[in-house]
Design a protein around this motif. Structure first.
Motif, PDB file in Angstrom:
ATOM      1  N   LEU A   1       0.833  -1.210   0.000  1.00 24.45           N
ATOM      2  CA  LEU A   1       0.000   0.000   0.000  1.00 24.45           C
ATOM      3  C   LEU A   1       0.863   1.254   0.000  1.00 24.45           C
ATOM      4  O   LEU A   1       0.560   2.236  -0.707  1.00 24.45           O
ATOM      5  N   ALA A   2       1.948   1.249   0.798  1.00 22.82           N
ATOM      6  CA  ALA A   2       2.853   2.400   0.828  1.00 22.82           C
ATOM      7  C   ALA A   2       3.514   2.603  -0.531  1.00 22.82           C
ATOM      8  O   ALA A   2       3.639   3.743  -1.011  1.00 22.82           O
ATOM      9  N   GLU A   3       3.926   1.513  -1.163  1.00 20.82           N
ATOM     10  CA  GLU A   3       4.518   1.609  -2.498  1.00 20.82           C
ATOM     11  C   GLU A   3       3.541   2.241  -3.486  1.00 20.82           C
ATOM     12  O   GLU A   3       3.893   3.157  -4.241  1.00 20.82           O
ATOM     13  N   SER A   4       2.320   1.741  -3.500  1.00 20.16           N
ATOM     14  CA  SER A   4       1.336   2.191  -4.483  1.00 20.16           C
ATOM     15  C   SER A   4       0.945   3.642  -4.261  1.00 20.16           C
ATOM     16  O   SER A   4       0.758   4.396  -5.233  1.00 20.16           O
ATOM     17  N   LEU A   5       0.799   4.038  -2.999  1.00 22.46           N
ATOM     18  CA  LEU A   5       0.490   5.438  -2.715  1.00 22.46           C
ATOM     19  C   LEU A   5       1.624   6.342  -3.161  1.00 22.46           C
ATOM     20  O   LEU A   5       1.395   7.409  -3.747  1.00 22.46           O
ATOM     21  N   SER A   6       2.856   5.930  -2.889  1.00 24.92           N
ATOM     22  CA  SER A   6       4.009   6.716  -3.321  1.00 24.92           C
ATOM     23  C   SER A   6       4.024   6.859  -4.832  1.00 24.92           C
ATOM     24  O   SER A   6       4.244   7.952  -5.369  1.00 24.92           O
ATOM     25  N   ALA A   7       3.784   5.745  -5.545  1.00 21.41           N
ATOM     26  CA  ALA A   7       3.773   5.783  -7.005  1.00 21.41           C
ATOM     27  C   ALA A   7       2.684   6.695  -7.533  1.00 21.41           C
ATOM     28  O   ALA A   7       2.819   7.283  -8.622  1.00 21.41           O
ATOM     29  N   ALA A   8       1.589   6.838  -6.771  1.00 19.52           N
ATOM     30  CA  ALA A   8       0.489   7.717  -7.175  1.00 19.52           C
ATOM     31  C   ALA A   8       0.735   9.161  -6.783  1.00 19.52           C
ATOM     32  O   ALA A   8      -0.135  10.014  -6.987  1.00 19.52           O
ATOM     33  N   GLY A   9       1.904   9.456  -6.192  1.00 15.22           N
ATOM     34  CA  GLY A   9       2.222  10.824  -5.813  1.00 15.22           C
ATOM     35  C   GLY A   9       1.721  11.230  -4.447  1.00 15.22           C
ATOM     36  O   GLY A   9       1.639  12.424  -4.149  1.00 15.22           O
ATOM     37  N   VAL A  10       1.399  10.238  -3.598  1.00 17.39           N
ATOM     38  CA  VAL A  10       0.894  10.526  -2.252  1.00 17.39           C
ATOM     39  C   VAL A  10       2.003  10.277  -1.227  1.00 17.39           C
ATOM     40  O   VAL A  10       2.477   9.147  -1.108  1.00 17.39           O
ATOM     41  N   PRO A  11       2.451  11.290  -0.489  1.00 14.18           N
ATOM     42  CA  PRO A  11       3.441  11.062   0.572  1.00 14.18           C
ATOM     43  C   PRO A  11       2.860  10.173   1.667  1.00 14.18           C
ATOM     44  O   PRO A  11       1.658  10.195   1.945  1.00 14.18           O
ATOM     45  N   VAL A  12       3.730   9.396   2.289  1.00 16.62           N
ATOM     46  CA  VAL A  12       3.323   8.420   3.295  1.00 16.62           C
ATOM     47  C   VAL A  12       4.166   8.612   4.547  1.00 16.62           C
ATOM     48  O   VAL A  12       5.354   8.914   4.460  1.00 16.62           O
ATOM     49  N   VAL A  13       3.550   8.444   5.717  1.00 17.22           N
ATOM     50  CA  VAL A  13       4.257   8.410   6.995  1.00 17.22           C
ATOM     51  C   VAL A  13       3.918   7.083   7.655  1.00 17.22           C
ATOM     52  O   VAL A  13       2.745   6.731   7.791  1.00 17.22           O
ATOM     53  N   LEU A  14       4.937   6.325   8.038  1.00 11.11           N
ATOM     54  CA  LEU A  14       4.676   5.046   8.698  1.00 11.11           C
ATOM     55  C   LEU A  14       5.669   4.828   9.829  1.00 11.11           C
ATOM     56  O   LEU A  14       6.802   5.306   9.789  1.00 11.11           O
ATOM     57  N   SER A  15       5.210   4.120  10.848  1.00  8.22           N
ATOM     58  CA  SER A  15       6.077   3.782  11.979  1.00  8.22           C
ATOM     59  C   SER A  15       6.624   2.379  11.767  1.00  8.22           C
ATOM     60  O   SER A  15       5.872   1.445  11.498  1.00  8.22           O
ATOM     61  N   ASP A  16       7.931   2.251  11.881  1.00 10.99           N
ATOM     62  CA  ASP A  16       8.615   0.980  11.640  1.00 10.99           C
ATOM     63  C   ASP A  16       8.971   0.365  12.981  1.00 10.99           C
ATOM     64  O   ASP A  16      10.001   0.668  13.572  1.00 10.99           O
ATOM     65  N   VAL A  17       8.110  -0.516  13.465  1.00  2.07           N
ATOM     66  CA  VAL A  17       8.279  -1.078  14.804  1.00  2.07           C
ATOM     67  C   VAL A  17       9.361  -2.149  14.843  1.00  2.07           C
ATOM     68  O   VAL A  17      10.145  -2.225  15.790  1.00  2.07           O
ATOM     69  N   LYS A  18       9.429  -2.977  13.814  1.00  3.47           N
ATOM     70  CA  LYS A  18      10.381  -4.089  13.809  1.00  3.47           C
ATOM     71  C   LYS A  18      11.656  -3.782  13.045  1.00  3.47           C
ATOM     72  O   LYS A  18      12.566  -4.609  13.002  1.00  3.47           O
ATOM     73  N   GLY A  19      11.735  -2.638  12.398  1.00  7.23           N
ATOM     74  CA  GLY A  19      12.941  -2.265  11.673  1.00  7.23           C
ATOM     75  C   GLY A  19      13.070  -2.899  10.309  1.00  7.23           C
ATOM     76  O   GLY A  19      14.157  -2.851   9.708  1.00  7.23           O
ATOM     77  N   ASP A  20      11.985  -3.477   9.769  1.00  4.16           N
ATOM     78  CA  ASP A  20      12.100  -4.181   8.492  1.00  4.16           C
ATOM     79  C   ASP A  20      11.401  -3.467   7.338  1.00  4.16           C
ATOM     80  O   ASP A  20      11.216  -4.054   6.274  1.00  4.16           O
ATOM     81  N   LEU A  21      11.020  -2.208   7.532  1.00  6.24           N
ATOM     82  CA  LEU A  21      10.377  -1.469   6.451  1.00  6.24           C
ATOM     83  C   LEU A  21      11.342  -0.562   5.700  1.00  6.24           C
ATOM     84  O   LEU A  21      10.956   0.082   4.727  1.00  6.24           O
ATOM     85  N   SER A  22      12.600  -0.535   6.132  1.00 11.17           N
ATOM     86  CA  SER A  22      13.592   0.283   5.425  1.00 11.17           C
ATOM     87  C   SER A  22      13.839  -0.247   4.022  1.00 11.17           C
ATOM     88  O   SER A  22      14.341   0.475   3.157  1.00 11.17           O
ATOM     89  N   GLY A  23      13.472  -1.525   3.772  1.00 12.31           N
ATOM     90  CA  GLY A  23      13.644  -2.097   2.441  1.00 12.31           C
ATOM     91  C   GLY A  23      12.829  -1.409   1.370  1.00 12.31           C
ATOM     92  O   GLY A  23      13.048  -1.644   0.170  1.00 12.31           O
ATOM     93  N   LEU A  24      11.874  -0.552   1.754  1.00  9.72           N
ATOM     94  CA  LEU A  24      11.108   0.214   0.773  1.00  9.72           C
ATOM     95  C   LEU A  24      12.017   1.087  -0.093  1.00  9.72           C
ATOM     96  O   LEU A  24      11.655   1.438  -1.215  1.00  9.72           O
ATOM     97  N   GLY A  25      13.185   1.427   0.423  1.00 11.05           N
ATOM     98  CA  GLY A  25      14.100   2.284  -0.316  1.00 11.05           C
ATOM     99  C   GLY A  25      14.976   1.546  -1.300  1.00 11.05           C
ATOM    100  O   GLY A  25      15.769   2.174  -2.023  1.00 11.05           O
ATOM    101  N   GLU A  26      14.870   0.228  -1.376  1.00 16.93           N
ATOM    102  CA  GLU A  26      15.686  -0.575  -2.296  1.00 16.93           C
ATOM    103  C   GLU A  26      14.782  -1.492  -3.111  1.00 16.93           C
ATOM    104  O   GLU A  26      13.750  -1.964  -2.625  1.00 16.93           O
ATOM    105  N   ALA A  27      15.175  -1.745  -4.343  1.00 18.01           N
ATOM    106  CA  ALA A  27      14.373  -2.603  -5.217  1.00 18.01           C
ATOM    107  C   ALA A  27      14.523  -4.062  -4.814  1.00 18.01           C
ATOM    108  O   ALA A  27      15.565  -4.488  -4.287  1.00 18.01           O
ATOM    109  N   GLY A  28      13.452  -4.834  -5.042  1.00 17.30           N
ATOM    110  CA  GLY A  28      13.535  -6.270  -4.848  1.00 17.30           C
ATOM    111  C   GLY A  28      14.531  -6.873  -5.841  1.00 17.30           C
ATOM    112  O   GLY A  28      14.992  -6.206  -6.765  1.00 17.30           O
ATOM    113  N   SER A  29      14.840  -8.155  -5.669  1.00 16.89           N
ATOM    114  CA  SER A  29      15.868  -8.776  -6.496  1.00 16.89           C
ATOM    115  C   SER A  29      15.473 -10.196  -6.866  1.00 16.89           C
ATOM    116  O   SER A  29      14.892 -10.917  -6.043  1.00 16.89           O
ATOM    117  N   PRO A  30      15.797 -10.624  -8.092  1.00 18.78           N
ATOM    118  CA  PRO A  30      15.561 -12.020  -8.468  1.00 18.78           C
ATOM    119  C   PRO A  30      16.340 -13.013  -7.607  1.00 18.78           C
ATOM    120  O   PRO A  30      16.022 -14.199  -7.587  1.00 18.78           O
TER     121      PRO A  30
END
Length: 520
Positions: A45-74
């Motif tokens: 949902l955060a990815e799609s909102l960002s792609a639509a031009g909507v800024p997002v604020v989210l709390s990262d409780v477990k520390g595993d949402l920083s991956g949003l800044g890097e592309a997935g990999s085969p």
């Protein structure tokens, strides 16, 4: 682009499920037991909102949402599963790996830009509600802020407010004539509650440079909304500080943003992960404020989404405001679990093709029952849905430092400022009073060899802990500074007040100097 593709399905599952952007500000819920895929749903949902031009604020409780800044990999171990899922739900043609613009924030300044606000911006009403003050204590807090305004005392950090409260206590008699009773008991109660807040790390939160809300609405050069990731792993261990932050941020947005009605897409969307931890220990004023925000802030173009284990974790009045829902699997091992499962199922619009209660129990990891608002804002029929795979990296970023360095806000917030404010001004006044007292004493003793201490006075000399000493030894032995606030001027004034017992010395002790520094 007027919708977000959330998922679909094969035989027995729903047609493509979408979140309409013009209803994304109607708030939402992502729920499910641990390990059922809530974080992935949040991520897509955060990815799609960002792609639509909507800024997002989210709390990262477990520390595993920083991956949003890097592309997935085969090379990722779930690559084949992701591709198979994309094929199943008809997403293969448009699915690709990509990174999204992120900005890291951290109240403690360790994993991102520090988040700060000033005590003045928080205001007496918000602070009083947060600290759960009584009516009398709230009155004292209002007097403190009124006095600060009248005397030009900037309230920036906690020590400013604490120093001002001490000054109020020492001058309570004069202030009571103007504002009504200023009880030292009420001041003491406020100080104790501030001490609890300080112990949870509020000293990091109150100060300058204060966060500018516009920096949460940034976009990158291609028009994608930036995803503001707030490190909350440490913050969740300090529930009152987390409540302070959340209450302030939502209140500031509510008071600052203009009314926009029903926009084509949200101006900003919040995701609060592990919301059950927030509501478990949240003070009642926070719950009431979030309820108010859920009802009213959507007209400001802001959407709020809660991520939790069970819908029952969210207060009922708030739950009723959440129109877009993704319900992952719930376990039902005990009678209480079964009751909560049934209650969760009852909050959805029934689908005649299956039992909602059974579906919530049976869906696997990465699957959910979903209900999104349809045209005219009506809730959609609940559907079983296979959630689409994420495009960004699943899990923590591999090079968080590089992502932080690429922030457009680099250097703006990282260095704390400590300009002259209430604490420094009151301290300077105290030292000036001490100097004036010293000059008065010098004038009174001019021509005498030395002041003669009075027998039986209240302050019977500066005796050492091991025994008494002579007046001469007292005069020649300097006192050790007991704290950072024991300035040279203060020590000088206190020494004269206690040794001479003069009117000028007593005035210093009971006046602004004694009150300010004795209380710190």
């Amino acid at each position: 682009m007027d919708r977000i593709f959330v998922g679909g399905g094969g035989p027995g599952y729903a047609e493509p499920q979408v979140l309409l952007l013009n209803y994304a500000n109607r708030h939402g819920l992502i729920a499910g037991a641990t390990g059922t895929g809530k974080t992935v749903t949040l991520q897509i949902l955060a990815e799609s909102l960002s792609a639509a031009g909507v800024p997002v604020v989210l709390s990262d409780v477990k520390g595993d949402l920083s991956g949003l800044g890097e592309a997935g990999s085969p090379e990722f171990k779930l690559h084949d599963a992701f591709m198979a899922r994309a094929e199943t739900i008809g997403f293969a043609e448009t699915y690709r790996y990509e990174a999204f613009p992120v900005t890291f924030w951290d109240l403690f300044g360790e994993q991102g830009h520090p988040v700060r606000t000033t005590v003045a911006e928080m205001g007496p009403l918000l602070l009083s509600r947060l600290l759960e003050l009584t009516e009398a204590q709230e009155g004292v807090m209002n007097i403190a802020f009124r006095t600060a305004d009248e005397q030009g005392l900037a309230l920036l950090d906690l020590k400013d407010l604490q120093a001002l409260l001490v000054w109020l206590g020492e001058n309570s008699r004069d202030l009571s004539l103007r504002y009504g009773n200023v009880s030292t008991a009420s001041i003491g109660a406020i100080q104790r509650r501030l001490l609890v807040l300080e112990g949870q790390g509020a000293a990091h939160f109150f100060g300058e440079p204060a966060l500018e809300l516009d920096d949460l609405f940034l976009k990158d050069a291609t028009g994608r909304g930036r995803i503001n990731i707030i490190a909350a792993d440490r913050l969740m261990g300090a529930p009152r500080l987390y409540a302070t932050f959340l209450l302030w941020l939502l209140s500031e947005l509510f008071e600052t943003l203009p009314e926009v009605g029903d926009p084509e897409k949200p101006k900003l969307v919040f995701f609060f992960d592990e919301a059950h931890l927030l509501f478990e220990d949240a003070p009642k004023p926070l719950v009431e404020k979030v309820e108010q925000v859920a009802r009213l802030i959507r007209s400001k173009g802001v959407g709020v989404y809660f991520i939790t284990q069970n819908p029952a974790d969210v207060p009922e009045d708030i739950l009723g405001q959440l129109g877009n829902r993704v319900q992952h699997a719930l376990r039902a091992f005990t009678g209480r679990d079964r009751r909560e499962l049934k209650q969760a199922a009852e909050t959805y619009r029934d689908n005649p093709r299956f039992s909602t209660e059974d579906a919530i129990r049976e869906v696997g990891t990465g699957e959910a029952v979903t209900s999104f608002l349809m045209r005219k804002g009506a809730p959609g029929i609940v559907e079983r849905t296979l959630i689409r795979p994420p495009s960004s990296r699943l899990g923590p970023a591999q090079d968080r430092a590089a992502l932080r360095a690429a922030s457009p806000l680099g250097g703006k917030y990282d260095t704390a400022l400590d300009r002259e404010s209430a604490y420094e001004i009151l301290k300077a006044r105290a030292e000036a009073a001490a100097e004036e007292a010293a000059m008065d004493v010098e004038a009174e003793t001019d021509g005498d060899d030395a002041p003669r201490p009075r027998a039986g006075r209240r302050y019977g000399g500066t005796h050492s802990r091991g025994g008494s000493s002579s007046a001469g030894n007292q005069a020649s032995t300097p006192r050790k500074r007991s704290s950072r606030s024991d300035s040279v001027g203060e020590a000088f004034a206190k020494s004269f007040a206690r040794q001479l017992g003069t009117q000028a010395g007593r005035r210093v002790v009971r006046g602004i100097l004694g009150g300010l520094f004795k209380g710190r």
